[in-house]
Design an enzyme around this catalytic site. Structure first.
Site, PDB file in Angstrom:
ATOM      1  N   CYS A 146      -0.183  76.744 -34.993  1.00  0.00           N
ATOM      2  CA  CYS A 146      -1.312  76.957 -34.092  1.00  0.00           C
ATOM      3  C   CYS A 146      -2.638  76.518 -34.729  1.00  0.00           C
ATOM      4  O   CYS A 146      -2.839  75.333 -34.959  1.00  0.00           O
ATOM      5  CB  CYS A 146      -1.345  78.422 -33.644  1.00  0.00           C
ATOM      6  SG  CYS A 146      -2.339  78.704 -32.161  1.00  0.00           S
ATOM      7  N   GLY A 172      -6.541  77.077 -27.167  1.00  0.00           N
ATOM      8  CA  GLY A 172      -7.450  76.361 -26.295  1.00  0.00           C
ATOM      9  C   GLY A 172      -7.804  74.978 -26.801  1.00  0.00           C
ATOM     10  O   GLY A 172      -8.482  74.217 -26.112  1.00  0.00           O
ATOM     11  N   HIS A 179       4.334  78.852 -30.987  1.00  0.00           N
ATOM     12  CA  HIS A 179       4.668  79.966 -31.876  1.00  0.00           C
ATOM     13  C   HIS A 179       6.187  80.108 -32.039  1.00  0.00           C
ATOM     14  O   HIS A 179       6.846  80.718 -31.200  1.00  0.00           O
ATOM     15  CB  HIS A 179       4.087  81.272 -31.327  1.00  0.00           C
ATOM     16  CG  HIS A 179       2.625  81.401 -31.530  1.00  0.00           C
ATOM     17  ND1 HIS A 179       2.067  82.007 -32.636  1.00  0.00           N
ATOM     18  CD2 HIS A 179       1.575  80.961 -30.793  1.00  0.00           C
ATOM     19  CE1 HIS A 179       0.756  81.953 -32.565  1.00  0.00           C
ATOM     20  NE2 HIS A 179       0.431  81.317 -31.448  1.00  0.00           N
ATOM     21  N   GLU A 200       7.726  81.961 -34.050  1.00  0.00           N
ATOM     22  CA  GLU A 200       8.081  83.371 -34.283  1.00  0.00           C
ATOM     23  C   GLU A 200       8.147  84.140 -32.976  1.00  0.00           C
ATOM     24  O   GLU A 200       8.577  85.307 -32.958  1.00  0.00           O
ATOM     25  CB  GLU A 200       7.068  84.019 -35.234  1.00  0.00           C
ATOM     26  CG  GLU A 200       5.818  84.580 -34.598  1.00  0.00           C
ATOM     27  CD  GLU A 200       4.841  83.518 -34.105  1.00  0.00           C
ATOM     28  OE1 GLU A 200       3.915  83.868 -33.350  1.00  0.00           O
ATOM     29  OE2 GLU A 200       4.998  82.332 -34.463  1.00  0.00           O
TER      30      GLU A 200
END
Length: 358
Positions: free
Chosen positions: A247, A291, A332, A334
């Site tokens: 991210c 974003g 993500h 995870e």
């Protein structure tokens, strides 16, 4: 108490307050998930944002502290169509309204969240304000919204001192830009000792841990504001230490390599986003909250290959850097909440570091 949500384009929605009823300014974004609100509320990547839930009923299974992704909720406001009056779940520790009130998070319900979502999709992410009371000064609200500026939230959400998790033979230095707990859990269960470092840790201090690998976490805001962090990553990328970035960490590593990033019109936030692995052709459903993305036009093919792309808009979802020691993803793996389809990326990281006992 009556509550009002106003967006910077002047659109105003009347509803009822819940949680901590205090006026607040924020960046208004939407999330398309039907569940997983405990994890969403405690995800540090939402710091400074007012989150609109597209799904109409929120709170029906309460809040379970074991599902939290950090020590507290970080978002600035919670915007829902309706919260459940009953928390029907044997694991529930507290109802949603009480949880938000205790943690100082303002909320508004009774508004048309799907209409708000359509506005954000068509016009893009906006600044907004929630105000409470029978009567509010809409002109004054709009002035406050236009004067509001987002600031970097990474220093706020990052840890202030180091801490260690697990006792496995593989040592991972995790740089915390706003890490979710399940990133740490995913490494520990694969045989890692994880040492968590604050966002502004120097490369020299990371080296004192003598890590087998470096993990770059998720986090909030515009990656270009993290100038000191990017400078450290320029040293990391030259060190040859295996590195996995998620991210915000993915965006920061791209900037360290000289690529560019830009802000999406309304971002990717939800647990149902399809991404394609360009090496295999497989499509995975992923959990996402961001974003900003890496600008594909600036990726130098002699430096990195694009590993994943979004099936919704074609934006970059992963990079594999030449030399094989660094890779990154925008989504993500995870999960928490979300599918576990891409958990194999942690195994890939373990392989780069020499493998796990599991």
């Amino acid at each position: 108490m009556k509550a009002y949500l106003m967006l910077e384009n002047g659109a105003c929605f009347e509803g009822q307050g819940f949680g901590c009823e205090r006026d607040t300014l924020c960046e208004v974004v939407f999330n398309s998930a039907m569940c997983g609100y405990t994890e969403l509320l405690t995800d540090p990547s939402y710091a400074g944002q007012g989150v609109v839930m597209a799904y109409p009923l929120i709170g029906n299974y309460g809040i379970c502290y074991d599902d939290s992704e950090s020590i507290k909720p970080w978002l600035s406001a919670y915007i829902v169509h309706r919260i459940s009056d009953v928390a029907s779940n044997f694991r529930s520790d507290v109802d949603l309204n009480t949880y938000l009130k205790t943690n100082g998070v303002p909320g508004i319900q009774g508004v048309d969240t799907r209409a708000i979502t359509r506005i954000l999709r068509e016009s893009g992410t906006m600044r907004g304000m929630i105000a409470y009371g029978d009567h509010v000064d809409r002109e004054a609200m709009l002035k406050k919204i236009h004067a509001f500026q987002m600031v970097s939230m990474v220093p706020m959400v990052s840890c202030k001192e180091t801490s260690v998790y697990g006792d496995g033979p593989v040592k991972v230095a995790l740089i915390d830009y706003g890490v979710k707990n399940n990133i740490i859990r995913s490494l520990v269960k694969r045989g890692c000792t994880v040492k968590r470092f604050p966002h502004d840790t120097s490369f020299e201090e990371l080296q004192t841990f003598n890590p087998d690998g470096i993990m770059l976490s998720n986090g909030p805001g515009d990656p270009k504001e993290c100038k000191k962090e990017i400078a450290v990553l320029k040293q990391v990328m030259k060190s040859g230490i295996p590195t996995f970035a998620i991210c915000l960490g993915h965006q920061l590593m791209a900037l360290a390599h000289g690529f560019d990033t830009y802000k999406l019109k309304y971002g990717h936030r939800g647990i149902n986003h399809p991404v394609k692995d360009l090496s295999t052709g497989k499509v995975y459903i992923t959990s996402q909250n961001h974003g900003y993305v890496v600008d594909g036009k600036t990726v130098n093919p002699s430096v990195a290959d694009i590993g994943f792309i979004s099936m919704n808009d074609g934006s970059i979802e992963g990079l594999n850097y030449k030399g094989g020691k660094i890779f990154s993803v925008q989504f993500h793996p995870e999960a928490s909440p979300g599918p576990l389809d891409t958990g194999f990326l942690f195994d890939r990281f373990l392989d780069l570091m020499g493998g796990s006992l599991l």
